[in-house]
Design a protein around this motif. Sequence first.
Motif, PDB file in Angstrom:
ATOM      1  N   PHE A 379       0.766  -1.653   0.105  1.00  0.00           N
ATOM      2  CA  PHE A 379       0.114  -0.358  -0.162  1.00  0.00           C
ATOM      3  C   PHE A 379       0.783   1.288  -0.020  1.00  0.00           C
ATOM      4  O   PHE A 379       0.569   1.635   1.193  1.00  0.00           O
ATOM      5  N   PRO A 380       1.246   2.279  -0.971  1.00  0.00           N
ATOM      6  CA  PRO A 380       2.547   2.732  -0.796  1.00  0.00           C
ATOM      7  C   PRO A 380       1.546   4.284  -0.953  1.00  0.00           C
ATOM      8  O   PRO A 380       0.393   3.757  -0.706  1.00  0.00           O
ATOM      9  N   ILE A 381       2.295   5.699  -0.185  1.00  0.00           N
ATOM     10  CA  ILE A 381       1.620   6.530  -0.186  1.00  0.00           C
ATOM     11  C   ILE A 381       0.753   7.104  -1.484  1.00  0.00           C
ATOM     12  O   ILE A 381       0.965   7.160  -2.395  1.00  0.00           O
ATOM     13  N   GLY A 382      -0.251   6.935  -1.254  1.00  0.00           N
ATOM     14  CA  GLY A 382      -0.931   7.752  -2.344  1.00  0.00           C
ATOM     15  C   GLY A 382      -1.790   7.080  -2.427  1.00  0.00           C
ATOM     16  O   GLY A 382      -3.246   6.897  -3.136  1.00  0.00           O
ATOM     17  N   THR A 383      -2.058   5.528  -1.689  1.00  0.00           N
ATOM     18  CA  THR A 383      -3.188   4.364  -2.802  1.00  0.00           C
ATOM     19  C   THR A 383      -4.479   4.687  -1.987  1.00  0.00           C
ATOM     20  O   THR A 383      -4.430   5.125  -1.296  1.00  0.00           O
ATOM     21  N   ILE A 384      -5.331   4.689  -2.516  1.00  0.00           N
ATOM     22  CA  ILE A 384      -7.203   4.321  -2.332  1.00  0.00           C
ATOM     23  C   ILE A 384      -6.953   3.461  -1.593  1.00  0.00           C
ATOM     24  O   ILE A 384      -7.206   2.586  -2.320  1.00  0.00           O
ATOM     25  N   ILE A 385      -7.242   3.074  -0.338  1.00  0.00           N
ATOM     26  CA  ILE A 385      -8.180   1.778   0.166  1.00  0.00           C
ATOM     27  C   ILE A 385      -9.098   2.050   0.445  1.00  0.00           C
ATOM     28  O   ILE A 385      -9.799   2.907   0.488  1.00  0.00           O
ATOM     29  N   GLU A 386     -10.147   1.158   0.822  1.00  0.00           N
ATOM     30  CA  GLU A 386     -11.717   1.116   1.074  1.00  0.00           C
ATOM     31  C   GLU A 386     -11.234  -0.272   2.084  1.00  0.00           C
ATOM     32  O   GLU A 386     -11.275  -1.615   2.227  1.00  0.00           O
ATOM     33  N   GLY A 387     -12.258  -0.305   3.211  1.00  0.00           N
ATOM     34  CA  GLY A 387     -12.234  -1.231   4.653  1.00  0.00           C
ATOM     35  C   GLY A 387     -13.980  -0.709   5.552  1.00  0.00           C
ATOM     36  O   GLY A 387     -14.223   0.090   5.295  1.00  0.00           O
ATOM     37  N   GLN A 388     -13.683  -0.810   6.215  1.00  0.00           N
ATOM     38  CA  GLN A 388     -15.270  -1.072   7.288  1.00  0.00           C
ATOM     39  C   GLN A 388     -14.122  -0.546   9.028  1.00  0.00           C
ATOM     40  O   GLN A 388     -13.121  -0.272   9.311  1.00  0.00           O
ATOM     41  N   VAL A 389     -14.941   0.380   9.398  1.00  0.00           N
ATOM     42  CA  VAL A 389     -14.837   1.173  10.437  1.00  0.00           C
ATOM     43  C   VAL A 389     -15.055   0.547  11.732  1.00  0.00           C
ATOM     44  O   VAL A 389     -15.505  -0.474  11.695  1.00  0.00           O
ATOM     45  N   LYS A 390     -13.488   0.044  11.916  1.00  0.00           N
ATOM     46  CA  LYS A 390     -13.405  -1.245  13.129  1.00  0.00           C
ATOM     47  C   LYS A 390     -13.837  -0.603  14.590  1.00  0.00           C
ATOM     48  O   LYS A 390     -13.793  -0.834  15.105  1.00  0.00           O
ATOM     49  N   ASN A 391     -13.069   1.121  14.622  1.00  0.00           N
ATOM     50  CA  ASN A 391     -12.878   1.612  15.766  1.00  0.00           C
ATOM     51  C   ASN A 391     -13.199   3.022  15.578  1.00  0.00           C
ATOM     52  O   ASN A 391     -12.960   3.260  14.930  1.00  0.00           O
ATOM     53  N   ILE A 392     -14.154   3.732  16.694  1.00  0.00           N
ATOM     54  CA  ILE A 392     -14.019   5.170  16.756  1.00  0.00           C
ATOM     55  C   ILE A 392     -14.117   5.598  17.826  1.00  0.00           C
ATOM     56  O   ILE A 392     -14.211   5.202  18.987  1.00  0.00           O
ATOM     57  N   THR A 393     -12.527   6.630  17.978  1.00  0.00           N
ATOM     58  CA  THR A 393     -12.478   7.358  18.843  1.00  0.00           C
ATOM     59  C   THR A 393     -13.107   9.083  19.051  1.00  0.00           C
ATOM     60  O   THR A 393     -13.200   9.243  17.853  1.00  0.00           O
ATOM     61  N   ASP A 394     -12.227   9.744  19.864  1.00  0.00           N
ATOM     62  CA  ASP A 394     -12.695  11.189  19.969  1.00  0.00           C
ATOM     63  C   ASP A 394     -11.789  11.878  19.062  1.00  0.00           C
ATOM     64  O   ASP A 394     -12.176  12.554  18.741  1.00  0.00           O
ATOM     65  N   PHE A 395     -10.778  11.045  19.204  1.00  0.00           N
ATOM     66  CA  PHE A 395      -9.520  11.648  17.226  1.00  0.00           C
ATOM     67  C   PHE A 395      -9.865  10.999  16.755  1.00  0.00           C
ATOM     68  O   PHE A 395      -8.918  11.390  15.726  1.00  0.00           O
ATOM     69  N   GLY A 396     -10.454  10.209  16.068  1.00  0.00           N
ATOM     70  CA  GLY A 396     -10.024   9.539  14.904  1.00  0.00           C
ATOM     71  C   GLY A 396     -10.981   8.220  14.203  1.00  0.00           C
ATOM     72  O   GLY A 396     -11.410   7.798  15.424  1.00  0.00           O
ATOM     73  N   ILE A 397     -10.973   7.918  13.191  1.00  0.00           N
ATOM     74  CA  ILE A 397     -11.509   6.579  13.162  1.00  0.00           C
ATOM     75  C   ILE A 397     -10.721   5.172  13.111  1.00  0.00           C
ATOM     76  O   ILE A 397      -9.292   5.996  12.091  1.00  0.00           O
ATOM     77  N   PHE A 398     -11.065   4.258  12.917  1.00  0.00           N
ATOM     78  CA  PHE A 398      -9.585   2.921  12.466  1.00  0.00           C
ATOM     79  C   PHE A 398     -10.251   2.128  11.482  1.00  0.00           C
ATOM     80  O   PHE A 398     -11.810   2.236  11.653  1.00  0.00           O
ATOM     81  N   VAL A 399      -9.617   2.026  10.457  1.00  0.00           N
ATOM     82  CA  VAL A 399      -9.945   1.746   9.762  1.00  0.00           C
ATOM     83  C   VAL A 399      -9.284  -0.041   9.686  1.00  0.00           C
ATOM     84  O   VAL A 399      -8.075  -0.206   8.692  1.00  0.00           O
ATOM     85  N   GLY A 400      -9.859  -0.944   8.578  1.00  0.00           N
ATOM     86  CA  GLY A 400      -9.380  -2.011   8.176  1.00  0.00           C
ATOM     87  C   GLY A 400      -8.717  -2.166   6.869  1.00  0.00           C
ATOM     88  O   GLY A 400      -8.850  -1.764   5.961  1.00  0.00           O
ATOM     89  N   VAL A 401      -7.437  -2.056   6.978  1.00  0.00           N
ATOM     90  CA  VAL A 401      -7.131  -2.141   6.168  1.00  0.00           C
ATOM     91  C   VAL A 401      -5.809  -3.603   5.600  1.00  0.00           C
ATOM     92  O   VAL A 401      -6.379  -3.640   3.835  1.00  0.00           O
ATOM     93  N   ASP A 402      -5.090  -4.217   6.318  1.00  0.00           N
ATOM     94  CA  ASP A 402      -4.943  -5.725   5.773  1.00  0.00           C
ATOM     95  C   ASP A 402      -5.213  -6.632   6.833  1.00  0.00           C
ATOM     96  O   ASP A 402      -5.637  -6.210   8.115  1.00  0.00           O
ATOM     97  N   GLU A 403      -5.138  -7.652   6.890  1.00  0.00           N
ATOM     98  CA  GLU A 403      -5.143  -8.999   8.141  1.00  0.00           C
ATOM     99  C   GLU A 403      -4.576  -8.233   9.361  1.00  0.00           C
ATOM    100  O   GLU A 403      -3.335  -8.148   9.414  1.00  0.00           O
ATOM    101  N   GLY A 404      -5.297  -7.741  10.288  1.00  0.00           N
ATOM    102  CA  GLY A 404      -4.742  -7.552  11.212  1.00  0.00           C
ATOM    103  C   GLY A 404      -4.250  -6.054  11.386  1.00  0.00           C
ATOM    104  O   GLY A 404      -3.487  -5.790  12.448  1.00  0.00           O
ATOM    105  N   ILE A 405      -4.405  -5.490  10.443  1.00  0.00           N
ATOM    106  CA  ILE A 405      -3.394  -3.870  10.477  1.00  0.00           C
ATOM    107  C   ILE A 405      -5.060  -2.933  10.294  1.00  0.00           C
ATOM    108  O   ILE A 405      -5.549  -2.942   9.611  1.00  0.00           O
ATOM    109  N   ASP A 406      -4.444  -1.843  10.761  1.00  0.00           N
ATOM    110  CA  ASP A 406      -5.966  -0.627  11.143  1.00  0.00           C
ATOM    111  C   ASP A 406      -4.956   0.550  10.436  1.00  0.00           C
ATOM    112  O   ASP A 406      -4.058   1.066  11.488  1.00  0.00           O
ATOM    113  N   GLY A 407      -5.622   1.318   9.552  1.00  0.00           N
ATOM    114  CA  GLY A 407      -5.182   2.183   9.966  1.00  0.00           C
ATOM    115  C   GLY A 407      -6.367   3.478  10.481  1.00  0.00           C
ATOM    116  O   GLY A 407      -7.199   3.301  11.215  1.00  0.00           O
ATOM    117  N   LEU A 408      -5.561   4.397  11.158  1.00  0.00           N
ATOM    118  CA  LEU A 408      -6.805   5.482  11.463  1.00  0.00           C
ATOM    119  C   LEU A 408      -7.126   7.127  10.814  1.00  0.00           C
ATOM    120  O   LEU A 408      -5.507   7.440   9.631  1.00  0.00           O
TER     121      LEU A 408
END
Length: 581
Positions: A379-408
């Motif tokens: 997933f190079p910088i600039g790649t557009i990904i699509e994933g599910q919202v795994k968690n929501i916090t006060d400072f943002g949302i965590f989106v599932g990127v790959d197996e076991g890896i979430d992006g903020l």
Amino acid sequence: MVEDKSKFDMDSEDEDMDDESGFGEMEQSFEDMFENSLRELHAGNVVVGTIVQVNPDSVVVDVGGKSEGVIPLSEFVGALGEEGIKVGDQFDVLIERTENESGLISLSKEKADRQKIWNALEEGAVVDGRIISRIKGGLSVDIGVNAFLPGSQVDLRPVRNLDKMLGETYQFKIIKLNKRRGNIVLSRRVLLEDQRENQRSDTLKTLEEGQVIEGVVKNLTDYGAFIDLGGIDGLLHITDMSWGRVNHPSDILAVGDKINVKVLKFDREKERVSLGLKQIAPDPWLDVEAKYPVGNRITGKVVSLTDYGAFIELEEGVEGLIHVSEMSWTKRIKHPNKVLNIGDDVESVVLALDIPNRRISLGLKQVESNPWEVIGEKFPIGTIIEGQVKNITDFGIFVGVDEGIDGLVHISDLSWTKRIKHPSEIYKKGDLVKAVVLNIDRENERFSLGVKQLTPDPWQSIPTRFAPGTIIRGQVTSVTDFGIFLEVEEGIEGLIHVSEISKEKIDSPKSFAAVGDELEAVVLHVDNVERKIALSIKHLADRKEKAEVDAFLGAQRNATSNFGDLLQGALGKAGTDKDEE
């Protein structure tokens, strides 16, 4: 001759007198024996009896004095056996009753034996006995006669289960004896104390630090075991029982076990002995550095789980810790029991050794490759990904990127223009979200995403579209003490500072406008870096006023010009007319 005859006569007379005297003495002896026999045949006396007849179920016994008695055969069979009894054998018997209706004397061999035992017993004597039954307060013991053994005198320590001693034979000391009442009190404890004191004296003479000695496990506690070394007890602490993990002394020892222990410390004055069991075997940590070098893969068994990790037994006495942070590259493990169970065989990698402190750091996740090392290529910088919202916090949302890896997606990267107080205003768990890869921090394992970056930043064109002097019309979104915020387009606001509201002094911006009002203002300045637009109503009013003045003056100038033209035309016409004249 006469003298001789007389002498003969005298000798003969003397002989006759001697014979008569001897007979008298013999007669007197028989009388004495008869009287003695009569005395002995009184009830309660013990006399010697001779077997004169053996019947199928009884024995006829002659006790002298022309008297005979009958004793049940069972009283002899118990000691000699039926074949061991024969006519002529002699035994001590007790006269229970003199002649009965049949003219026989009632006799008992057992009672005679018992009385002989009683006569032989004395206080302080040591006797052998067999415990035959449990009675109130203690035990009944057969020492030939029944005796009482109090529970407190059974052993050096109280015995909880007296029933297990039934049928056992021991030595006892008679501590109380009342023949008249037939009471005998025994003690085994006194003999054990004497024996222990003798052993203690011998043990103290030979006991030395460093010595390996055999002992018997006497008692178990939560913190260790007390070992009887022979009259003196030593403490085997739980930490000195094994090089490995011991949860409780009962895991490896039981009361009564015979074990070899090493004397670690001996205070002769206080008679305190510290013992070690593990010290008999070599310390396994001496070879740990060679057997488990850093980087090696090893297999061990899970022996304990804590909040912070799992302890793995590599061999007896050697354990390593897999910290909870070393269990997965990608998953956030809340507790080790989500991954491991006690008893599991686990493969791990040696991360670090601390031999002085007997610590080995192990890693479970290191058995597999680190996905963070290849995530950047995937997933190079600039790649557009699509994933599910795994968690929501006060400072943002965590989106599932790959197996076991979430992006903020940080809250600041959700929208270019909207003011978002909390991400839950826009998203909920499970929503599918598109985002752009902004940054990957492999070292800190952080994956940054942005949603607003999917569209161009509208502020890049704001300076062009809203150049200074541009008149705009918008809706009031907020009124503060320092000014009025006006939405110039969706998501973009400008500020009318209180000093730019009116030429006239006003009490507060709130007295001038309210949220929802529509106002017109002029753009004073645009700062696309700070994303601020400065607006002014006052300048707009000045501008309008100037425009009106300019318009008025222009109209006047036009009117004057037109009048001049008319006048000039009139004058010109008049001159022409005059010339014509």
